[in-house]
Write a protein that holds these residues in place. Structure first.
Motif, PDB file in Angstrom:
ATOM      1  N   ILE A   1      28.386  41.493 -15.342  1.00 47.43           N
ATOM      2  CA  ILE A   1      28.844  39.275 -15.207  1.00 47.43           C
ATOM      3  C   ILE A   1      29.746  39.082 -14.089  1.00 47.43           C
ATOM      4  O   ILE A   1      30.625  40.771 -14.017  1.00 47.43           O
ATOM      5  N   ALA A   2      29.538  38.057 -12.928  1.00 44.54           N
ATOM      6  CA  ALA A   2      30.420  38.641 -12.028  1.00 44.54           C
ATOM      7  C   ALA A   2      30.489  37.453 -11.403  1.00 44.54           C
ATOM      8  O   ALA A   2      29.769  35.654 -11.699  1.00 44.54           O
ATOM      9  N   LEU A   3      32.538  37.148 -10.682  1.00 46.31           N
ATOM     10  CA  LEU A   3      32.423  35.309 -11.061  1.00 46.31           C
ATOM     11  C   LEU A   3      32.099  35.074  -9.406  1.00 46.31           C
ATOM     12  O   LEU A   3      31.885  35.830  -8.771  1.00 46.31           O
ATOM     13  N   ILE A   4      31.709  33.764  -9.271  1.00 49.39           N
ATOM     14  CA  ILE A   4      30.465  33.405  -7.723  1.00 49.39           C
ATOM     15  C   ILE A   4      31.492  32.506  -7.687  1.00 49.39           C
ATOM     16  O   ILE A   4      32.330  31.559  -8.238  1.00 49.39           O
TER      17      ILE A   4
ATOM     18  N   ASP B   1      31.964  29.566 -23.893  1.00 45.97           N
ATOM     19  CA  ASP B   1      32.472  30.496 -25.193  1.00 45.97           C
ATOM     20  C   ASP B   1      31.824  31.492 -25.457  1.00 45.97           C
ATOM     21  O   ASP B   1      30.916  31.387 -24.883  1.00 45.97           O
ATOM     22  N   VAL B   2      32.835  32.128 -25.594  1.00 44.44           N
ATOM     23  CA  VAL B   2      32.154  34.015 -26.074  1.00 44.44           C
ATOM     24  C   VAL B   2      32.645  33.852 -27.358  1.00 44.44           C
ATOM     25  O   VAL B   2      33.618  33.420 -27.773  1.00 44.44           O
TER      26      VAL B   2
ATOM     27  N   ASN C   1      35.019  41.212 -21.216  1.00 42.51           N
ATOM     28  CA  ASN C   1      34.565  40.413 -19.483  1.00 42.51           C
ATOM     29  C   ASN C   1      34.302  39.144 -19.644  1.00 42.51           C
ATOM     30  O   ASN C   1      34.609  38.325 -19.045  1.00 42.51           O
ATOM     31  N   CYS C   2      33.366  38.879 -20.549  1.00 43.37           N
ATOM     32  CA  CYS C   2      32.819  37.337 -20.629  1.00 43.37           C
ATOM     33  C   CYS C   2      34.316  36.160 -20.995  1.00 43.37           C
ATOM     34  O   CYS C   2      34.081  35.622 -20.098  1.00 43.37           O
ATOM     35  N   LEU C   3      35.300  36.452 -22.222  1.00 47.20           N
ATOM     36  CA  LEU C   3      36.532  36.426 -22.133  1.00 47.20           C
ATOM     37  C   LEU C   3      37.339  36.070 -20.558  1.00 47.20           C
ATOM     38  O   LEU C   3      37.979  34.367 -21.090  1.00 47.20           O
ATOM     39  N   HIS C   4      37.331  36.351 -20.082  1.00 44.34           N
ATOM     40  CA  HIS C   4      38.230  36.236 -19.112  1.00 44.34           C
ATOM     41  C   HIS C   4      37.449  35.653 -18.415  1.00 44.34           C
ATOM     42  O   HIS C   4      38.024  34.556 -17.392  1.00 44.34           O
ATOM     43  N   CYS C   5      36.077  35.106 -17.978  1.00 47.07           N
ATOM     44  CA  CYS C   5      34.981  34.130 -17.376  1.00 47.07           C
ATOM     45  C   CYS C   5      35.162  33.157 -17.970  1.00 47.07           C
ATOM     46  O   CYS C   5      34.717  32.513 -16.837  1.00 47.07           O
ATOM     47  N   LYS C   6      35.817  32.803 -19.446  1.00 47.85           N
ATOM     48  CA  LYS C   6      35.450  31.339 -19.854  1.00 47.85           C
ATOM     49  C   LYS C   6      35.472  30.256 -19.069  1.00 47.85           C
ATOM     50  O   LYS C   6      37.117  30.685 -17.753  1.00 47.85           O
ATOM     51  N   ASN C   7      34.666  29.465 -18.871  1.00 54.07           N
ATOM     52  CA  ASN C   7      35.010  28.508 -17.508  1.00 54.07           C
ATOM     53  C   ASN C   7      35.227  28.953 -16.216  1.00 54.07           C
ATOM     54  O   ASN C   7      35.617  27.632 -15.514  1.00 54.07           O
TER      55      ASN C   7
ATOM     56  N   ASN D   1      27.800  36.281 -28.876  1.00 55.49           N
ATOM     57  CA  ASN D   1      27.048  35.952 -27.658  1.00 55.49           C
ATOM     58  C   ASN D   1      27.944  35.581 -26.691  1.00 55.49           C
ATOM     59  O   ASN D   1      29.437  35.239 -27.253  1.00 55.49           O
ATOM     60  N   VAL D   2      27.393  35.524 -25.172  1.00 56.05           N
ATOM     61  CA  VAL D   2      28.202  34.320 -24.536  1.00 56.05           C
ATOM     62  C   VAL D   2      27.430  33.377 -24.386  1.00 56.05           C
ATOM     63  O   VAL D   2      26.513  32.824 -24.233  1.00 56.05           O
ATOM     64  N   TYR D   3      28.164  31.950 -24.089  1.00 59.51           N
ATOM     65  CA  TYR D   3      26.793  30.638 -24.187  1.00 59.51           C
ATOM     66  C   TYR D   3      27.617  30.088 -22.629  1.00 59.51           C
ATOM     67  O   TYR D   3      28.214  29.859 -22.180  1.00 59.51           O
ATOM     68  N   LEU D   4      26.346  30.064 -21.644  1.00 60.23           N
ATOM     69  CA  LEU D   4      26.049  29.697 -20.259  1.00 60.23           C
ATOM     70  C   LEU D   4      26.083  28.690 -20.052  1.00 60.23           C
ATOM     71  O   LEU D   4      24.076  28.203 -20.147  1.00 60.23           O
ATOM     72  N   ARG D   5      26.441  27.876 -19.964  1.00 55.33           N
ATOM     73  CA  ARG D   5      26.182  26.272 -19.121  1.00 55.33           C
ATOM     74  C   ARG D   5      25.166  26.226 -18.069  1.00 55.33           C
ATOM     75  O   ARG D   5      26.319  26.820 -16.847  1.00 55.33           O
ATOM     76  N   THR D   6      24.460  26.170 -18.541  1.00 52.90           N
ATOM     77  CA  THR D   6      23.321  25.876 -16.575  1.00 52.90           C
ATOM     78  C   THR D   6      22.492  25.034 -16.273  1.00 52.90           C
ATOM     79  O   THR D   6      22.948  23.990 -17.011  1.00 52.90           O
ATOM     80  N   LYS D   7      22.624  24.582 -15.073  1.00 54.06           N
ATOM     81  CA  LYS D   7      21.268  22.787 -14.723  1.00 54.06           C
ATOM     82  C   LYS D   7      20.116  23.563 -15.683  1.00 54.06           C
ATOM     83  O   LYS D   7      19.215  24.392 -15.811  1.00 54.06           O
ATOM     84  N   GLY D   8      19.822  22.023 -16.432  1.00 48.36           N
ATOM     85  CA  GLY D   8      17.829  22.278 -17.532  1.00 48.36           C
ATOM     86  C   GLY D   8      18.279  20.654 -17.876  1.00 48.36           C
ATOM     87  O   GLY D   8      18.477  19.918 -16.738  1.00 48.36           O
TER      88      GLY D   8
END
Length: 82
Positions: free
Chosen positions: A79-82, A31-32, A6-12, A36-43
């Motif tokens: 996990i959901a696409l937004i 990345d996945v 599921n995470c791989l499908h949502c990459k990028n 782990n899944v690696y999520l780029r967030t504002k920070g």
């Protein structure tokens, strides 16, 4: 393994992730791997990890103002696409 695919499908793509402990995260999946899944967030440019799998993966690679959050696939509820 389902969380991995599921995470791989949502990459990028921009997603919202809900974890088993009720926390919500939004960002872009960069990345996945098998754990782990690696999520780029504002920070503030720091790298954070979930409590279940410590360790840094991306050390400030995306520059100032971004944050890579490492979440264990074991902790993911949805996990959901937004």
């Amino acid at each position: 393994m389902e969380a991995y695919y599921n995470c791989l499908h949502c990459k990028n793509k921009r997603v919202r992730i809900l974890t088993k402990d009720g926390k919500r995260y939004e960002g872009v999946v960069v990345d996945v791997d098998n754990n782990n899944v690696y999520l780029r967030t504002k920070g503030n440019g720091k790298v954070k990890t979930s409590a279940f799998y410590p360790g840094n993966y991306y050390g400030g690679y995306y520059g100032y103002g971004s944050e890579i959050l490492t979440l264990s696939l074991f902790t993911l509820l949805a996990i959901a696409l937004i």
